[in-house]
Scaffold this active site. Sequence first.
Site, PDB file in Angstrom:
ATOM      1  N   GLY A 252       0.835  -1.212   0.000  1.00  0.00           N
ATOM      2  CA  GLY A 252       0.000   0.000   0.000  1.00  0.00           C
ATOM      3  C   GLY A 252       0.863   1.253   0.000  1.00  0.00           C
ATOM      4  N   ASP A 253       1.971   1.223   0.730  1.00  0.00           N
ATOM      5  CA  ASP A 253       2.859   2.392   0.795  1.00  0.00           C
ATOM      6  C   ASP A 253       3.497   2.644  -0.574  1.00  0.00           C
ATOM      7  OD1 ASP A 253       2.319   2.422   3.528  1.00  0.00           O
ATOM      8  OD2 ASP A 253       4.018   1.128   3.973  1.00  0.00           O
TER       9      ASP A 253
HETATM   10  O1  RIB Z   1       2.746  -0.459   5.807  1.00  0.00           O
HETATM   11  C1  RIB Z   1       3.764  -1.334   6.201  1.00  0.00           C
HETATM   12  C2  RIB Z   1       4.458  -0.819   7.414  1.00  0.00           C
HETATM   13  O2  RIB Z   1       3.536  -0.790   8.482  1.00  0.00           O
HETATM   14  C3  RIB Z   1       5.622  -1.659   7.912  1.00  0.00           C
HETATM   15  O3  RIB Z   1       6.846  -1.342   7.307  1.00  0.00           O
HETATM   16  C4  RIB Z   1       5.574  -1.437   9.417  1.00  0.00           C
HETATM   17  O4  RIB Z   1       6.662  -0.703   9.895  1.00  0.00           O
HETATM   18  C5  RIB Z   1       4.251  -0.732   9.689  1.00  0.00           C
HETATM   19  O5  RIB Z   1       4.448   0.582   9.957  1.00  0.00           O
END
Ligand code: RIB
Length: 302
Positions: A252-253
């Site tokens: 998602g990031d």
């Molecule tokens: O979105 C994934 C992230 O969520 C991971 O890297 C973990 O650190 C949490 O923050």
Amino acid sequence: MKKIVVLGSINIDTILNIARLPLPGETMAMHDRSIAGGGKGANQAIAAVRAGAETSFIAKIGKDHAADFMIDTFKNDGLNIQNVTEDNVAGTGKAYILLDDHGQNSILIYGGANQTITVEDIKNASETIKSADCLITEFETPLEASTEAFRIAKANNVLTILNPAPAKQNIPEELLKLTDIIVPNETEAQAITGIEVVAEPSMAQAAKKMHAMGVKNVIITVGANGSFYSQSEKSGFVNAYKVNTVDTTAAGDTFIGYLASKLDSDLSNIEEAMKFASKASSITVQTQGAQNSIPYVKDVEI
Ligand code: RIB
């Protein structure tokens, strides 16, 4: 070149490889364990910079070895870390990721320094926010800080993207009204709207409710199925790329960092940007770990 600012968390992720989640009271062996750079904010900033955007990061670390490791990563990637500051007391954030044999994860967070970001820190970073095209934030840092950052952004015509993760109910109305695009996954969309998001009609319903709460543009990500968008005049669905998933952490990031790097300010290319973001996250899920699995733009071009 797009100028992106991310306000968000930094975590050191400890990944615990297990066959399945333990039952209450059960003791279980792991297959393996490893450490990787993570944190939703740091992952989004790294995705944006690897996508080719000029990226600044607003965040807080502790005074510890974990912080040194993360700062080295940011410098190697060419992130602007002028607004990454140290907290004297709290440690750098940590995440403990239970990763099962099917690539599904459950994550436990120690907020640490991420939770010490103040409105004052945001005011100190205001010139960076004002000069950006787009500001991204999420919920692993304090709400008051996100709201202040969005206030500065909107007063200066900067596009705001809110990733409402981890899931939260009762998001303050002011923050939603300051949000140009909200990007929840299905769980987060349900937490915000109370609507169970399973198929396209329920995505449309949840999006409609978020529009009524004051958000103009909604993108709901639904993992291996794809992503749905809804704007006042149009909506649509973008299929995900079919790949062999090893670990969904940071998918998602990656989507958000790549999306922001591609989006035009009038959002007219939203579908094209979502396809690009979706290709990038389909690469992230094929390798274990967060930041080490986020691709570089040369491997994403479609
Ligand atoms: O979105 C994934 C992230 O969520 C991971 O890297 C973990 O650190 C949490 O923050």
